[in-house]
Scaffold this active site. Structure first.
Site, PDB file in Angstrom:
ATOM      1  N   SER A 136       0.870  -1.179   0.000  1.00 45.80           N
ATOM      2  CA  SER A 136       0.000   0.000   0.000  1.00 45.80           C
ATOM      3  C   SER A 136       0.902   1.223   0.000  1.00 45.80           C
ATOM      4  CB  SER A 136      -0.872   0.008   1.258  1.00 45.80           C
ATOM      5  OG  SER A 136      -1.514   1.250   1.437  1.00 45.80           O
ATOM      6  N   TYR A 149      -2.244  -0.899  11.257  1.00 47.13           N
ATOM      7  CA  TYR A 149      -2.316  -1.179   9.814  1.00 47.13           C
ATOM      8  C   TYR A 149      -1.017  -0.769   9.129  1.00 47.13           C
ATOM      9  CZ  TYR A 149      -3.443  -0.498   4.897  1.00 47.13           C
ATOM     10  OH  TYR A 149      -3.407  -0.520   3.528  1.00 47.13           O
TER      11      TYR A 149
END
Length: 275
Positions: A136, A149
Site C-alpha cells: 500500500s 495497519y
C-alpha cells in the site's frame, strides 16, 4: 510428476476488490489461476471464467498448508504468487487490544510469509517464479489512527526487500505494488471497525473525523478502479525485468513523494488538514 504447459498463478484475497480484478486479468493473460479467500461463493464468477477456487483463511496455517497441497497435487506449484489478502485495523494504539493487533499481523504479514515459504521451493526447483506483494502507499506513509495497519504494511515492504535479495539468485523475482486510494470496500470496513471501537471515549472526536474522511474517500467514485492495479500486476509479471516497486492509483505517488521529500512535520500538517 506434474507436467505443465499453461503458466499458473495464485491470487489471495480474490473474493473482491483488487484481488478479483487481478485474478480476472491473469486469466485473460492465459494463466491457470487459483483464487483463494474465506468465501468460495464470492469467487463463483471467477470459477465461471476458468479459475480454481480454494477456501483459505490466510490466518490459518492449516488452511494455508491445505491450499498449497491442493495446488501442488494438480500443478506442481505456481509460476506467479500474488499476495493480496489483507485488511485495515484502525483505532487508537491506546484502545486496540494487542490480540487484535496480533491478528492484523497474522493476516497482513505472517499468513503471507507462510504461504510464500511453502510455494518457494517449487519455484526454486524450476529456477523461475514471480512473487507480487500488494502492500500500500500506507507502507511508506502514515495516517491518523492507522498505527497497526501501517505497521503491517511497513513490515511487508521491508520483508519484501530482503526476500528479493534472497530469491534473486534462484531466478525468483519479488515485486512490490503500492496501491493508493482504490475503489474497494477497504474504507467502509475500516471505518465501521473504528467507530465500533472508538466512537465514545477520549478519542471519539478523532475517530469520528477519520471515519468521515474514509466515508468521503471510498466508494464514492473518488478513487481509482481496481483494474488499474490489475494492469500493473500484469505488466510486472510479463516483464523480463520488472521494477522492484510500482506505486499506482490515486494519491500513491503524490503521498509517497511528499513523505519522502518534505519530512515529518510537513506530512503531519498535510494529514491533519484532511481530517
Amino acid at each position: 510428476m506434474n507436467i505443465r504447459t499453461q503458466p499458473t498463478a495464485l491470487v489471495t484475497g480474490a473474493s473482491s476488490g483488487m484481488g478479483k480484478s487481478i485474478a480476472k486479468r491473469l486469466i485473460a493473460d492465459g494463466y491457470l489461476v487459483y483464487v483463494a479467500a474465506r468465501s468460495i461463493d464470492r469467487m463463483a464468477d471467477l470459477e465461471k471464467l476458468g479459475a480454481i477456487a480454494l477456501r483459505m483463511d490466510i490466518s490459518s496455517d492449516e488452511d494455508i498448508v491445505a491450499t498449497v497441497a491442493a495446488i501442488t497435487a494438480r500443478s506442481g506449484g505456481v509460476d506467479v504468487l500474488v499476495n493480496n489478502a489483507g485488511y485495515g485495523l484502525y483505532g487508537p494504539v491506546e484502545e486496540i487490544p494487542l490480540d487484535e493487533a496480533r491478528y492484523q499481523f497474522e493476516v497482513n504479514v505472517f499468513g503471507t510469509a507462510r504461504l510464500t515459504q511453502l510455494l518457494m521451493p517449487a519455484m526454486r526447483a524450476r529456477s523461475k517464479g514471480t512473487i507480487v506483494n500488494i502492500t500500500s502507499m500506507g507502507g511508506k506513509i502514515y495516517t491518523v489512527l492507522g498505527a497497526w495497519y501501517h505497521a503491517t504494511k511497513h513490515a511487508l515492504e521491508g520483508w519484501s526487500d530482503s526476500l528479493r535479495l534472497e530469491a534473486e539468485p534462484f531466478g525468483i523475482r519479488v515485486v512490490v505494488v503500492e496501491p493508493g486510494l482504490i475503489e474497494t470496500g477497504f474504507g467502509a470496513a475500516a471505518a465501521q471497525g473504528l467507530l465500533e471501537r472508538s466512537a465514545n471515549g477520549p478519542y471519539a472526536k478523532m475517530a469520528q473525523s477519520v471515519a468521515a474522511s474514509m466515508d468521503r474517500s471510498y466508494g464514492k467514485g473518488m478513487g481509482t478502479d481496481p483494474e488499474v492495479i490489475a494492469d500493473v500486476v500484469s505488466k510486472a509479471v510479463r516483464s523480463a525485468r520488472p521494477k522492484t516497486r510500482y506505486a499506482a492509483g490515486k494519491y500513491a505517488r503524490l503521498m509517497i513523494g511528499v513523505r519522502k521529500w518534505f519530512g515529518d512535520r510537513a506530512f503531519d500538517r498535510l494529514i491533519r488538514s484532511q481530517m
